[in-house]
Design a protein around this motif. Structure first.
Motif, PDB file in Angstrom:
ATOM      1  N   ASP A   1       0.657  -1.342  -0.071  1.00 60.08           N
ATOM      2  CA  ASP A   1       0.052  -0.123   0.092  1.00 60.08           C
ATOM      3  C   ASP A   1       0.906   1.310  -0.051  1.00 60.08           C
ATOM      4  O   ASP A   1       0.618   2.119  -0.678  1.00 60.08           O
ATOM      5  CB  ASP A   1      -0.841   0.090   1.198  1.00 60.08           C
ATOM      6  N   LYS A   2       2.035   1.308   0.879  1.00 56.80           N
ATOM      7  CA  LYS A   2       3.014   2.339   0.876  1.00 56.80           C
ATOM      8  C   LYS A   2       3.457   2.785  -0.471  1.00 56.80           C
ATOM      9  O   LYS A   2       3.356   3.840  -1.030  1.00 56.80           O
ATOM     10  CB  LYS A   2       3.828   2.248   2.044  1.00 56.80           C
ATOM     11  N   ARG A   3       4.142   1.699  -1.071  1.00 59.60           N
ATOM     12  CA  ARG A   3       4.701   1.835  -2.450  1.00 59.60           C
ATOM     13  C   ARG A   3       3.711   2.182  -3.412  1.00 59.60           C
ATOM     14  O   ARG A   3       4.121   3.365  -4.250  1.00 59.60           O
ATOM     15  CB  ARG A   3       5.149   0.485  -2.955  1.00 59.60           C
ATOM     16  N   PHE A   4       2.618   1.675  -3.710  1.00 60.06           N
ATOM     17  CA  PHE A   4       1.535   1.914  -4.612  1.00 60.06           C
ATOM     18  C   PHE A   4       0.936   3.377  -4.345  1.00 60.06           C
ATOM     19  O   PHE A   4       0.760   4.019  -5.375  1.00 60.06           O
ATOM     20  CB  PHE A   4       0.610   0.891  -4.586  1.00 60.06           C
TER      21      PHE A   4
ATOM     22  N   PHE B   1      -2.690   1.324 -13.115  1.00 66.30           N
ATOM     23  CA  PHE B   1      -2.727   2.633 -13.440  1.00 66.30           C
ATOM     24  C   PHE B   1      -1.515   3.346 -13.786  1.00 66.30           C
ATOM     25  O   PHE B   1      -1.641   4.383 -14.252  1.00 66.30           O
ATOM     26  CB  PHE B   1      -3.227   3.370 -11.827  1.00 66.30           C
ATOM     27  N   TYR B   2      -0.433   2.614 -13.437  1.00 69.85           N
ATOM     28  CA  TYR B   2       0.679   3.230 -13.989  1.00 69.85           C
ATOM     29  C   TYR B   2       1.014   2.936 -15.211  1.00 69.85           C
ATOM     30  O   TYR B   2       1.392   3.927 -16.312  1.00 69.85           O
ATOM     31  CB  TYR B   2       2.178   2.569 -13.246  1.00 69.85           C
ATOM     32  N   ILE B   3       0.429   1.729 -15.786  1.00 76.49           N
ATOM     33  CA  ILE B   3       0.363   1.378 -17.358  1.00 76.49           C
ATOM     34  C   ILE B   3      -0.496   2.520 -18.154  1.00 76.49           C
ATOM     35  O   ILE B   3      -0.176   2.946 -19.053  1.00 76.49           O
ATOM     36  CB  ILE B   3       0.108   0.012 -17.596  1.00 76.49           C
ATOM     37  N   LYS B   4      -1.625   2.646 -17.738  1.00 75.63           N
ATOM     38  CA  LYS B   4      -2.324   3.898 -18.178  1.00 75.63           C
ATOM     39  C   LYS B   4      -1.944   4.949 -18.367  1.00 75.63           C
ATOM     40  O   LYS B   4      -1.945   5.518 -19.440  1.00 75.63           O
ATOM     41  CB  LYS B   4      -3.733   3.736 -17.430  1.00 75.63           C
TER      42      LYS B   4
ATOM     43  N   ALA C   1       7.239  -7.974  -8.476  1.00 73.47           N
ATOM     44  CA  ALA C   1       7.562  -9.352  -9.128  1.00 73.47           C
ATOM     45  C   ALA C   1       6.571 -10.357  -8.671  1.00 73.47           C
ATOM     46  O   ALA C   1       6.478 -11.437  -9.490  1.00 73.47           O
ATOM     47  CB  ALA C   1       9.029  -9.667  -8.505  1.00 73.47           C
ATOM     48  N   GLN C   2       5.800 -10.045  -7.659  1.00 69.58           N
ATOM     49  CA  GLN C   2       4.664 -11.048  -7.148  1.00 69.58           C
ATOM     50  C   GLN C   2       3.400 -10.580  -7.786  1.00 69.58           C
ATOM     51  O   GLN C   2       2.416 -11.526  -8.361  1.00 69.58           O
ATOM     52  CB  GLN C   2       4.571 -11.099  -5.658  1.00 69.58           C
ATOM     53  N   THR C   3       3.105  -9.293  -7.751  1.00 63.47           N
ATOM     54  CA  THR C   3       1.572  -8.742  -8.205  1.00 63.47           C
ATOM     55  C   THR C   3       1.545  -8.127  -9.670  1.00 63.47           C
ATOM     56  O   THR C   3       0.570  -8.011  -9.926  1.00 63.47           O
ATOM     57  CB  THR C   3       1.172  -7.614  -7.083  1.00 63.47           C
ATOM     58  N   GLY C   4       2.862  -8.016  -9.958  1.00 59.18           N
ATOM     59  CA  GLY C   4       2.825  -7.210 -11.333  1.00 59.18           C
ATOM     60  C   GLY C   4       2.667  -5.945 -11.450  1.00 59.18           C
ATOM     61  O   GLY C   4       2.653  -5.053 -10.342  1.00 59.18           O
TER      62      GLY C   4
END
Length: 842
Positions: A79-82, A130-133, A123-126
């Motif tokens: 949550d912190k990183r995202f 929202f960043y790709i968008k 590496a686990q969740t991909g």
């Protein structure tokens, strides 16, 4: 009493009473059952914990229970990183709306940094959708903004336009890493991140009961909640390397180079694994170019040079790269190659056209050679480590020769000249047999079409120098000429080396060259003097060695060490630079042998010159070698002189014996010097010196005793100095011819008739007056030159012009005077060498 202390006392009383009751119960009860005892021990432990906590902690807990406002929320690392990435993406979108590309660029960099920090979670969740968008829409926005800017009447400011152009390159490079995700987004942009938004909306509805978390237990609960965090060690994550992601991983390594906290060892391991995966020549060349560069990225430790194992790895990979390029002629590595857009795809030669790859092999050669020289400069030359390191020169020389053959195939003139200069620097100072052995060794290591066994070092050095004369720069031509002269002098070809020196006029312009070239000039000059000495040309040898050995700074001038000066003004940085210029030990010229040769030449010239003052008092002012004269005066003032111990003592003892016409003792002292054994064919050198001492002893005897003889027989002179009658007659006739001796020779009786010229008092005063008058005339001429304007400035009149002209003229006169002295030294050098043209080739 306050509530805090009352609460503490009541709690203490209760705990004490409870403890006493529990103790009496435990004594009275019968402990027959093991389960009961375990339960009792547990209860005792709990009571002990309660007792050990103390009054103040109990009070603090009761206070914290009363305050329900302070509640600590624990979030997972995911949550912190995202959230950090999402904040940067939001700010980036806001910047696009107001056309502020400076802030867009800043937030884009911040988002990528946050993305790198969350690499374990991704590496686990991909990658977050929202960043790709955001990056997909950003690329479209950048392109549309650039199209509008081309047709816009009012341009944006410079900083904004610069940021926009920078974003064009960055977003294009960044989106290559997420091509599949972007393609998936473009298929259905509206529903791409719908699932992720539902998860974000549902997540806040899950509420946990509020509870107080103790400071000791907080970390444990945080670990339980933070299920998205995965620790990654040096080899913790498993990464697959294959043909599909080879260029992607290579790009990641290249981008990480030079950044802070980059694990260089991990980069090398990744590149080595990529080299194993690569199967096409293009892939192998790309990986090898980066792998060689990575070897040089490691920091130099306290030793001051590159790690030897890393150096050998770089040499091995460079050999592999050259082998691939030799077997695949359609792939060419060059420096000036435009960067391709599809640089991350395998490229094959099409329609017979070569594939150009950006890189610099000659830079790798230069760096390998420089690091090899640094290691030799810092390793103690008197240890076996130096010898072991010096053995690597053969493999380095093989790489240089191999790269030179590759550059010749490409006809790359600049690279050919630089590599040829490197090869020449490894060859010119070595004797013929050593060069032949090295050439034969590399011929066995390299393919037959690259190098062939050599039998003559002279032809090899000549070919290398001629190539540099034709195609090299001015500096390369100068250094090639000096190396060529050095090699000729080393092989005892004095006249060839001397003629090259005089015809090149290097001695007139060497003071304008860089320091390394000046050092090379000094080395060539010293080797030329040693060559003249071995050939028996004493005057020429002394004139070559005078400018170097007469200064007392031989180490600095030859870059073979730093002399410890008491009042040195050099800063630590200057000393460091001087140490970097030092030549390795195996390239040194023996300074003790050089001093011995210089002092021996000075003895053979200075002793007859001192003896000639008995006939001509004017020669007292004439001094051929000041260092030798100072040593001789100091040795003469000694009350007691013991037996000679070192080289200087032997030469001083030989000089005294020669001055007394005791030529046998002089020969013994000179022959007793052990340093002569370092010269090839030392027996011939000693014989030559013995013959020279006999001749100079004869001249010294005639100078010293001419006033005491009216005539002397040539046969007695020949017998006294063990010379042939013909040689004795030739020496005396030459002294008479050049007016060193006032005498005549009776050829019938072989008698030398000496003429005594007694000057009267009037003649002596007249000569002194003429000398002083000549001095006055010379000083007046110098004063007149300072006052007289130059030819181009004679039209100027007035006091202002004279004021402007005076100091400048004086400064110019001083400069010319200094240069005049220097030119005088060079003319003296040329004159000394010119004498050998007339008398050397008999």
């Amino acid at each position: 009493m306050s509530r805090f202390f009352r609460a503490g006392e009541s709690d203490s009383d209760d705990t004490e009473s409870d403890y006493s009751d529990e103790l009496t119960n435990s004594e009275s009860e019968d402990q027959s059952d093991s389960d009961a005892s375990e339960s009792e021990s547990d209860s005792d432990d709990q009571q002990g914990k309660k007792i050990g906590r103390g009054r103040f902690f109990e009070g603090s807990l009761s206070d914290s229970d009363s305050e329900d406002d302070t509640v600590r929320v624990v979030r997972s690392a995911k949550d912190k990183r995202f959230e950090e990435i999402e904040q940067a993406v939001t700010a980036m979108n806001n910047g696009q709306k107001i056309n502020d590309w400076v802030s867009v660029q800043t937030e884009f960099d911040r988002a990528n940094k946050a993305l790198q920090k969350a690499v374990g979670i991704i590496a686990q969740t991909g990658v977050p959708k929202f960043y790709i968008k955001a990056v997909a829409e950003l690329e479209k926005t950048v392109q549309s903004t650039l199209d509008k800017e081309k047709s816009a009447a009012k341009k944006m400011n410079a900083s904004n336009a610069k940021a926009l152009n920078s974003m064009k390159q960055k977003i294009k490079k960044n989106n290559r890493l997420y091509e599949k995700d972007i393609q998936e987004y473009e298929k259905d942009p509206e529903n791409y991140d719908a699932e992720e938004e539902e998860a974000i909306e549902i997540k806040p509805k899950i509420k946990k009961p509020k509870k107080v978390v103790d400071s000791d237990l907080e970390e444990e609960e945080g670990e339980e909640v933070d299920d998205g965090f995965t620790p990654v060690g040096a080899g913790g994550k498993t990464v697959e390397f294959n043909q599909e992601n080879l260029f992607k991983k290579l790009r990641e390594v290249v981008d990480a180079r030079g950044k802070k906290n980059t694990n260089r060892e991990e980069q090398v391991r990744i590149l080595e694994r990529l080299l194993v995966v690569a199967n096409t020549p293009y892939q192998k060349i790309r990986v090898l170019l980066n792998l060689i560069s990575t070897q040089f990225d490691f920091a130099v430790g306290l030793s001051g040079y590159m790690n030897i194992s890393l150096w050998k790895n770089a040499e091995k990979y460079l050999n592999n790269l050259l082998a691939i390029l030799e077997s695949n002629n359609d792939y060419i590595v060059k420096e000036n190659v435009p960067e391709e857009d599809d640089n991350d795809k395998d490229r094959l030669p099409q329609n017979g056209e070569a594939v150009f790859i950006q890189g610099s092999i000659v830079a790798f050669i230069d760096r390998l050679d420089e690091e090899f020289t640094k290691s030799l400069q810092n390793i103690d030359p008197h240890t076996t480590d130096y010898v072991d390191r010096l053995k690597d020169e053969v493999s380095l020389y093989a790489v240089i020769v191999r790269s030179l053959a590759y550059f010749n195939r490409l006809d790359a003139t600049d690279a050919i000249c630089r590599t040829t200069m490197r090869r020449l620097e490894h060859v010119y100072f070595k004797p013929n047999n050593v060069v032949v052995a090295v050439e034969n060794a590399i011929a066995s290591l390299l393919p037959a079409d690259i190098v062939k066994p050599s039998e003559d070092a002279t032809s090899l050095v000549h070919d290398l120098c001629v190539d540099l004369y034709k195609n090299g720069s001015s500096l390369q031509r100068t250094r090639a000429m000096l190396c060529h002269i050095y090699h000729h002098a080393l092989e005892n070809r004095f006249f060839v080396a001397r003629d090259m020196f005089l015809m090149s006029h290097l001695q007139d312009t060497i003071h304008l060259a860089d320091i390394i070239t000046q050092i090379l000039h000094n080395r060539a000059m010293v080797q030329l003097g040693m060559c003249a000495f071995r050939a028996g040309m004493i005057k020429e040898a002394h004139s070559c060695l005078q400018d170097i050995s007469g200064t007392g700074r031989v180490k600095e001038l030859l870059a073979q060490g730093l002399s410890l000066q008491r009042h040195s003004t050099a800063s630590p940085d200057q000393e460091k630079i001087e140490r970097q210029r030092q030549f390795p030990f195996h390239m040194h010229i023996n300074l003790e042998l050089l001093e011995c040769v210089y002092l021996t030449c000075s003895m053979l010239l200075e002793i007859p010159n001192i003896a000639s003052t008995a006939i001509n008092p004017e020669n007292r002012k004439k001094m051929i070698s000041k260092p030798f004269r100072r040593m001789l005066d100091y040795n003469s003032r000694q009350v007691f002189s013991g037996p000679p111990e070192n080289t200087r003592d032997h030469i001083m003892a030989a000089s005294k014996a020669l001055a007394n016409a005791e030529w046998q003792k002089s020969v013994e002292w000179i022959s007793a010097i052990k340093i002569w054994d370092l010269i090839p064919e030392s027996r011939k050198i000693k014989e030559m010196l013995g013959h020279k001492i006999q001749e100079e002893g004869l001249r010294t005897y005639l100078f010293s005793n001419a006033n005491y003889y009216s005539s002397i027989s040539l046969e007695s002179l020949a017998k006294m100095f063990d010379l042939s009658l013909r040689t004795t007659t030739s020496i005396v006739a030459k002294m008479v011819w050049i007016e060193e001796l006032s005498a005549s020779i009776d050829q019938v009786t072989n008698i030398v008739v000496l003429h005594h010229l007694q000057l009267t008092r009037l003649q002596t005063l007249a000569l002194a007056f003429a000398e002083k008058a000549a001095g006055f005339v010379e000083s007046n001429e110098k004063l007149l030159e300072t006052k007289t304007p130059q030819q181009g400035e004679r039209s100027k009149k007035g006091t202002n012009a004279s004021k402007e002209q005076g100091p400048g003229k004086q400064q110019q006169q001083r400069t010319m005077g200094a240069r005049g002295n220097t030119r005088g030294g060079r003319n003296q050098f040329n004159k000394g060498l010119g004498n050998s043209v007339r008398g050397g080739r008999k």
